[in-house]
Design an enzyme around this catalytic site. Structure first.
Site, mmCIF file in Angstrom:
data_model
loop_
_atom_site.group_PDB
_atom_site.id
_atom_site.type_symbol
_atom_site.label_atom_id
_atom_site.label_comp_id
_atom_site.label_asym_id
_atom_site.label_seq_id
_atom_site.Cartn_x
_atom_site.Cartn_y
_atom_site.Cartn_z
ATOM 1 N N ASP A 156 -1.425 -3.289 -1.790
ATOM 2 C CA ASP A 156 -1.467 -2.340 -0.672
ATOM 3 C C ASP A 156 -1.064 -2.999 0.647
ATOM 4 O O ASP A 156 -1.074 -4.215 0.788
ATOM 5 C CB ASP A 156 -2.874 -1.757 -0.530
ATOM 6 C CG ASP A 156 -3.909 -2.820 -0.160
ATOM 7 O OD1 ASP A 156 -3.843 -3.930 -0.740
ATOM 8 O OD2 ASP A 156 -4.761 -2.556 0.691
ATOM 9 N N GLU A 157 -0.709 -2.170 1.594
ATOM 10 C CA GLU A 157 -0.516 -2.540 2.997
ATOM 11 C C GLU A 157 0.374 -3.767 3.189
ATOM 12 O O GLU A 157 0.004 -4.720 3.886
ATOM 13 C CB GLU A 157 -1.878 -2.780 3.669
ATOM 14 C CG GLU A 157 -2.749 -1.535 3.731
ATOM 15 C CD GLU A 157 -4.048 -1.763 4.487
ATOM 16 O OE1 GLU A 157 -4.405 -0.930 5.328
ATOM 17 O OE2 GLU A 157 -4.722 -2.797 4.235
ATOM 18 N N VAL A 158 1.537 -3.755 2.598
ATOM 19 C CA VAL A 158 2.466 -4.873 2.763
ATOM 20 C C VAL A 158 3.338 -4.625 4.007
ATOM 21 O O VAL A 158 4.059 -3.629 4.071
ATOM 22 C CB VAL A 158 3.351 -5.049 1.518
ATOM 23 C CG1 VAL A 158 4.292 -6.239 1.706
ATOM 24 C CG2 VAL A 158 2.480 -5.246 0.282
#
Length: 477
Positions: free
Chosen positions: A270-272
Site C-alpha cells: 500500500d501507499e507507494v
C-alpha cells in the site's frame, strides 16, 4: 485452515449441581448463533466443578490446547478459588450473588462463527509494544473470539524484528537495538501464547513502501532519490530494478517461513510514493527497457508480482492491501485482498469489484479504531454489514472476514488496552454472530457493558461505555 473452528459446536454443560433456585439471566458476548436460557439457576461448587471431554468428541484428553484452556479458565470462572479452567461462552454465564456464591442459569448454546477470519492488527513499528502488552492483547482477543493476530511488525519508523539472517535490520533499524526489539524467543512466545488461545499469528512485512527503517541495515535496498542529475541523499521505496533486491527478499522470506508457521503472510503493497522512482535515472531507463512508459503502477506491479511469486514458492498464501488490486497487478487467485480505504459507499464498491474478479477479501476500512471520537463510537463499528454490497451469493461468500486495526501513531503500551477494549468487541460480535440477531445497538449495550466489566475483572483495562460502575473495578493502577 480454519476447519476445526467451523465445525458446528453444541455446548451442553453438565454441571455439578448442589442447589437450584430462580435467578436472573445474563447475556454472552459475542452473541452465540443460538442460545436458550431460563431463569432457573444452579449453585456451583468450585471444589467439585470440573470440565471433561464427551465420549463422542473428536478431541480427547491429551489435546494440549483444550487441556490448557480447562486449567486456565478455572481461575476466570472462580476468581476467588485457590486453583485454576474455561470455555469462553460458559465462563461468561457464571456469576456471583451478594454472598459471593457462584451460580449459572440453565442454558443451552449452539454456536459457530459467521466468518472464518476475525482479525486484530497491532502496529509495533510506530511505537514499540512490550511483549506483555502483546500477550495481554491476545488474552483479550480470545475473550472476544478473535482468531487472527495480524502483526504489523515493521514499518518506516522502526524495524524491531530481530532477524537471524540479517541482524543489522534491527541493530540499525530499531528504536534501540537491545530494548526495543522482538527476539526469536519473543516471537516464539507470542506464537505459542496465541496458539493456546486458538489464535493464528500472521506477520506483515510491508513493501515496497513503508521501508525506511529497512534501509538503515540493508545497503542498496532502497531507491536513491535524485535532485536533478545528482543524488539528493534521501531514499524512497525498495529498489525494484535490482536482482539483489529479490535475492534479499527471498532470503528474508525463507527465514520468515521457518519462524512464522501460519500458511498466510501479509505482503503489504500500500501507499507507494512514486516520486523517488520518477527522479532516479536508472529507474527511468528500466521503465523504458520494460515498455512501462511513464506508468509507475506497472513498476509496482512488476515488484509485487515478484514478491508474490517468492511467497508462493514457499507455500505461503499472500494477503495484500487493496492497492495491489487497484493497480491491476497480476496476482494468483488464492491471494486475499484487504480493503482499508473509504467510507461505506467506497468500500462497498471495492467489495463488489474484488469479489467479481474472483478474489477472497477481508474488510478493515470501517474498523480503524485508532481513530477516536467523543462518545460511544463503538456503535458505528457495530452497525457495519460486511456483505451488504451489490453482488451474487457467490461473491458474498468470498468475504472471509475482517479486521480491527490499531495503528500506532498515537498508541503505545500506556493507552493500548483502553483504546482497544471494549471498542474492538463491536467488530468481534459482527464477525462472529448472526447479523439479524444482533442488529439492534441499544439491545447490545447492556450485554457489552457487562462484558466490559468481565474484561475489567480479568485484568484488561477496558474503558467505560458510559456512566456506571463495575462490581469489580480495575485494580491494576
Amino acid at each position: 485452515m480454519f476447519q476445526t473452528e467451523r465445525r458446528f459446536l453444541r455446548l451442553l454443560f453438565l454441571l455439578c449441581i448442589l442447589h437450584y433456585e430462580a435467578g436472573q439471566v445474563f447475556g454472552v458476548w459475542p452473541m452465540p448463533q443460538q442460545i436458550t436460557q431460563s431463569t432457573d439457576r444452579y449453585l456451583l461448587s468450585p471444589q467439585s466443578f470440573s470440565f471433561s471431554y464427551s465420549k463422542d468428541s473428536a478431541a480427547q484428553s491429551g489435546c494440549s490446547v483444550l487441556d490448557s484452556a480447562f486449567k486456565r479458565y478455572y481461575s476466570l470462572i472462580f476468581p476467588d478459588a485457590a486453583d485454576g479452567a474455561r470455555l469462553e461462552s460458559f465462563s461468561q454465564l457464571v456469576y456471583q450473588d451478594k454472598y459471593n456464591m457462584y451460580f449459572v442459569n440453565k442454558t443451552e448454546i449452539q454456536d459457530f462463527p459467521r466468518f472464518e477470519f476475525r482479525g486484530l492488527l497491532l502496529d509495533t513499528s510506530r511505537h514499540y509494544l512490550p511483549l506483555n502488552a502483546i500477550l495481554k492483547t491476545l488474552d483479550a482477543m480470545a475473550y472476544s473470539k478473535f482468531n487472527v493476530f495480524h502483526w504489523h511488525i515493521v514499518d518506516d519508523p522502526s524495524f524491531p524484528y530481530q532477524s537471524y539472517s540479517y541482524p543489522d535490520l534491527s541493530s540499525k533499524g530499531a528504536f534501540h537495538p537491545m530494548t526495543h526489539i522482538y527476539t526469536q524467543s519473543d516471537v516464539k512466545r507470542v506464537i505459542s501464547h496465541a496458539r493456546m488461545r486458538g489464535i493464528r499469528v500472521i506477520p506483515e512485512f510491508d513493501t515496497p513502501g513503508h521501508t525506511q527503517s529497512w534501509g538503515k541495515g540493508q545497503p542498496n535496498l532502497l531507491t536513491p532519490c535524485y535532485k536533478g542529475d545528482v543524488p539528493s541523499g534521501t531514499f524512497g521505496p525498495v529498489n525494484p530494478i535490482l536482482d539483489s533486491t529479490y535475492q534479499f527478499m527471498s532470503g528474508l522470506f525463507k527465514e520468515m517461513k521457518s519462524v512464522f508457521p501460519d500458511s498466510y503472510v501479509h505482503l503489504g503493497g500500500d501507499e507507494v510514493n512514486f516520486a523517488c522512482w520518477k527522479s532516479n535515472p536508472n529507474v527511468r531507463a528500466f521503465m523504458t527497457k520494460m515498455g512501462f512508459g511513464h506508468d509507475y503502477t506497472k513498476l509496482e506491479s512488476y515488484y509485487i508480482e515478484n514478491i508474490v511469486n517468492i511467497s508462493s514458492a514457499l507455500n505461503k498464501t499472500p494477503i495484500v492491501w487493496q492497492d495491489v488490486f487497484d493497480y491491476r497487478e497480476r496476482i494468483p487467485k488464492d491471494t486475499v485482498l484487504e480493503i482499508w480505504k473509504g467510507v461505506p459507499a467506497d468500500y462497498r464498491t471495492e467489495l463488489a469489484k474484488i469479489t467479481h474478479a474472483g478474489y477472497r477479501v477481508l474488510l478493515s476500512a470501517p474498523w480503524y479504531i485508532n481513530h477516536i471520537s467523543y462518545g460511544q463510537d463503538w456503535r458505528n463499528s457495530y452497525t457495519v454489514q460486511p456483505q451488504n454490497f451489490s453482488g451474487t451469493d457467490q461473491q458474498k461468500a468470498l468475504v472471509i472476514g475482517g479486521e480491527v486495526c490499531m495503528w500506532g501513531e498515537y498508541v503505545d503500551a500506556t493507552n493500548l488496552h483502553p483504546r482497544l477494549w471494549p471498542r474492538a468487541c463491536a467488530a468481534a460480535e459482527r464477525l462472529w454472530s448472526n447479523e439479524e440477531m444482533t442488529s439492534n445497538v441499544d439491545q447490545a449495550f447492556p450485554r457489552l457493558e457487562k462484558f466490559r466489566c468481565s474484561l475489567i475483572r480479568r485484568g484488561i483495562q477496558a474503558e467505560p461505555l458510559f456512566v456506571g460502575y463495575c462490581k469489580d473495578e480495575y485494580r491494576g493502577v
